[in-house]
Write a protein that holds these residues in place. Structure first.
Motif, PDB file in Angstrom:
ATOM      1  N   ALA A   1       0.723  -1.162  -0.129  1.00  0.00           N
ATOM      2  CA  ALA A   1      -0.016   0.152  -0.024  1.00  0.00           C
ATOM      3  C   ALA A   1       1.015   1.363  -0.052  1.00  0.00           C
ATOM      4  O   ALA A   1       2.127   1.247   0.498  1.00  0.00           O
ATOM      5  N   LEU A   2       0.388   2.490  -0.685  1.00  0.00           N
ATOM      6  CA  LEU A   2       0.874   3.564  -0.513  1.00  0.00           C
ATOM      7  C   LEU A   2       0.533   4.459   0.693  1.00  0.00           C
ATOM      8  O   LEU A   2      -0.693   4.603   1.130  1.00  0.00           O
ATOM      9  N   ILE A   3       1.248   4.640   1.583  1.00  0.00           N
ATOM     10  CA  ILE A   3       1.087   5.130   3.080  1.00  0.00           C
ATOM     11  C   ILE A   3       1.744   6.349   2.997  1.00  0.00           C
ATOM     12  O   ILE A   3       2.983   6.402   3.215  1.00  0.00           O
ATOM     13  N   PRO A   4       0.928   7.439   3.397  1.00  0.00           N
ATOM     14  CA  PRO A   4       1.725   8.896   3.456  1.00  0.00           C
ATOM     15  C   PRO A   4       2.095   9.022   5.097  1.00  0.00           C
ATOM     16  O   PRO A   4       1.621   8.480   5.893  1.00  0.00           O
ATOM     17  N   ALA A   5       3.214   9.704   5.184  1.00  0.00           N
ATOM     18  CA  ALA A   5       3.684  10.503   6.442  1.00  0.00           C
ATOM     19  C   ALA A   5       2.893  11.815   6.317  1.00  0.00           C
ATOM     20  O   ALA A   5       3.386  12.425   5.506  1.00  0.00           O
ATOM     21  N   THR A   6       1.837  11.859   6.960  1.00  0.00           N
ATOM     22  CA  THR A   6       1.073  13.200   6.813  1.00  0.00           C
ATOM     23  C   THR A   6       1.543  14.494   7.509  1.00  0.00           C
ATOM     24  O   THR A   6       2.241  14.435   8.375  1.00  0.00           O
ATOM     25  N   THR A   7       0.738  15.416   6.950  1.00  0.00           N
ATOM     26  CA  THR A   7       1.331  16.567   7.348  1.00  0.00           C
ATOM     27  C   THR A   7       0.673  16.766   8.785  1.00  0.00           C
ATOM     28  O   THR A   7       1.472  17.534   9.360  1.00  0.00           O
ATOM     29  N   ALA A   8      -0.416  16.156   9.442  1.00  0.00           N
ATOM     30  CA  ALA A   8      -0.626  16.329  10.677  1.00  0.00           C
ATOM     31  C   ALA A   8       0.359  15.586  11.447  1.00  0.00           C
ATOM     32  O   ALA A   8       0.474  15.912  12.764  1.00  0.00           O
ATOM     33  N   LEU A   9       0.886  14.557  10.998  1.00  0.00           N
ATOM     34  CA  LEU A   9       1.888  13.751  11.772  1.00  0.00           C
ATOM     35  C   LEU A   9       3.270  14.792  11.863  1.00  0.00           C
ATOM     36  O   LEU A   9       3.781  14.714  13.062  1.00  0.00           O
ATOM     37  N   GLY A  10       3.333  15.513  10.746  1.00  0.00           N
ATOM     38  CA  GLY A  10       4.521  16.378  10.920  1.00  0.00           C
ATOM     39  C   GLY A  10       4.244  17.722  11.701  1.00  0.00           C
ATOM     40  O   GLY A  10       4.966  18.426  12.215  1.00  0.00           O
ATOM     41  N   THR A  11       3.032  17.900  12.038  1.00  0.00           N
ATOM     42  CA  THR A  11       2.231  18.960  12.966  1.00  0.00           C
ATOM     43  C   THR A  11       2.598  18.664  14.376  1.00  0.00           C
ATOM     44  O   THR A  11       2.957  19.751  15.190  1.00  0.00           O
ATOM     45  N   ILE A  12       2.150  17.604  14.859  1.00  0.00           N
ATOM     46  CA  ILE A  12       2.453  17.090  16.220  1.00  0.00           C
ATOM     47  C   ILE A  12       3.830  16.980  16.726  1.00  0.00           C
ATOM     48  O   ILE A  12       4.083  16.958  17.767  1.00  0.00           O
ATOM     49  N   ASP A  13       4.797  16.740  15.773  1.00  0.00           N
ATOM     50  CA  ASP A  13       5.959  16.429  16.165  1.00  0.00           C
ATOM     51  C   ASP A  13       6.902  17.147  15.132  1.00  0.00           C
ATOM     52  O   ASP A  13       6.643  16.907  13.745  1.00  0.00           O
TER      53      ASP A  13
END
Ligand code: SAH
Length: 347
Positions: free
Chosen positions: A267-279
């Motif tokens: 599967a194509l799984i993004p490391a999301t912007t929200a994940l970059g926002t909390i850390d």
């Protein structure tokens, strides 16, 4: 089955039971957590080497007829400053993105009736004419079967529609009564039937979410077998009913990314912007837990902060070129590389 510290890599995630998944999701054993993330990283490396696919996100409208309790652009947020990009502005974002090496454009927005099928078809056709070697992903919510068909015929390749939660009672706590899980799932089935590469997913730590809800979400995703899986932490927005709720956590998001990678290795799984926002290093950690996609923002800087689904979203002040250069460097530092490629799903 008791999960032992070293067993993670040998567990068969294609068949792992709900009870075992729950044990893994709940464990406070740091070794098991680390082993799980490592197993997922190795699985991603096996299928994708150290390649990271990029998708250029174009947030083209923040008008929305829906009133999802978690979302900053919900229709009852009268403080949201609404905007729409014109077809020409969208095309300019694509031109800029193409120069920067993007070969997938993601058109995301609220559910905005202004963008009728006719309007969407004109935009999709124009992008395909200008960039025939690029993939188009849509993320514009629930529409009719005929609308999905028409946009697919016009050249759209992929569609992102998170199911948000597969537990009906939880769905009803996150959405107004006008929205139903049944319709959401029906849309997902329709998209798949038409032939889109489909992405689904959920927020981690959304209000009222239980561990059992999450297990149901994992089982649903395994059954549905989407080509793409988007998960990221819930983050409150100050002008929504959930303003006082807590964000999802980094570690739980990473653990779930890892479990999903092991369940659906290709599967194509993004490391999301929200994940970059909390850390500050959330996206890098997402990649190290098995994610293989990043979705930098190609929207004009003027509208970035208006597309505010949650508070403190990163990269709202930078031009696309700055964003991609910053990400390239971050990704290089952890031993991965961004590639110029449509990055289609390969069965
Ligand atoms: N209108 C489209 C696009 C929605 S925005 C649709 O309905 O699919 C994309 C995703 O952002 C949503 O599916 C949701 O999971 C996520 N999102 C919305 N509000 C959020 C919040 N407060 N915190 C984290 N993610 C959020």
């Amino acid at each position: 089955m008791p999960i032992n510290k070293n067993a993670n890599m040998r567990l068969n995630f294609a068949t792992l039971s709900a009870v075992d998944l729950k044990e893994l999701l709940l464990t406070s054993d740091a070794t098991i957590h680390t082993n799980l993330l490592q197993a997922a990283r190795l699985k991603a490396l096996k299928h994708f080497q150290n390649k990271i696919y990029i998708r250029g996100l174009i947030e083209f409208t923040n008008y929305c007829k829906n009133d999802c309790y978690y979302c900053g652009i919900r229709c009852s947020n009268t403080k949201a400053e609404r905007y729409r990009l014109t077809k020409e502005e969208i095309l300019a974002c694509c031109r800029n993105g193409y120069e920067l090496g993007f070969r997938t454009f993601v058109l995301q927005g609220g559910e905005d009736a202004y963008f009728s099928d006719k309007a969407m078809i004109a935009i999709i056709s124009a992008i395909k004419t200008a960039h025939p070697d690029c993939a188009i992903t849509l993320s514009i919510g629930e529409r009719s079967l005929s609308s999905y068909k028409a946009m697919f015929a016009a050249g759209a390749d992929r569609y992102l529609l998170r199911h948000e939660t597969v537990t009906p009672s939880h769905y009803a706590l996150l959405h107004p009564p006008t929205l139903s899980l049944a319709n959401r799932l029906n849309c997902l089935e329709n998209l798949k039937k038409i032939g889109y590469q489909v992405g689904t997913g959920f927020m981690v730590g959304s209000p009222f979410q239980t561990i059992d809800n999450l297990i149901e979400d994992l089982l649903f995703i395994r059954r549905f077998n989407p080509q793409m899986i988007g998960i990221g932490p819930f983050i409150p927005h100050h002008d929504t009913p959930f303003r006082d709720k807590n964000s999802g956590t980094l570690q739980q998001t990473l653990r779930l990314i890892a479990m999903l990678r092991l369940m659906l290795p290709k599967a194509l799984i993004p490391a999301t912007t929200a994940l970059g926002t909390i850390d500050p290093c959330g996206r890098e950690q997402g990649i190290l837990a098995g994610a293989n996609v990043v979705m930098p923002n190609l929207s004009p800087v003027m509208v970035r902060s208006k597309y505010s689904l949650y508070d403190n979203k990163i990269c709202t002040g930078e031009e696309a070129a700055e964003c991609i250069n910053c990400l390239k460097e971050r990704i290089r530092k952890i031993g991965y590389e961004i590639v110029v490629d449509r990055g289609d799903y390969r069965a």
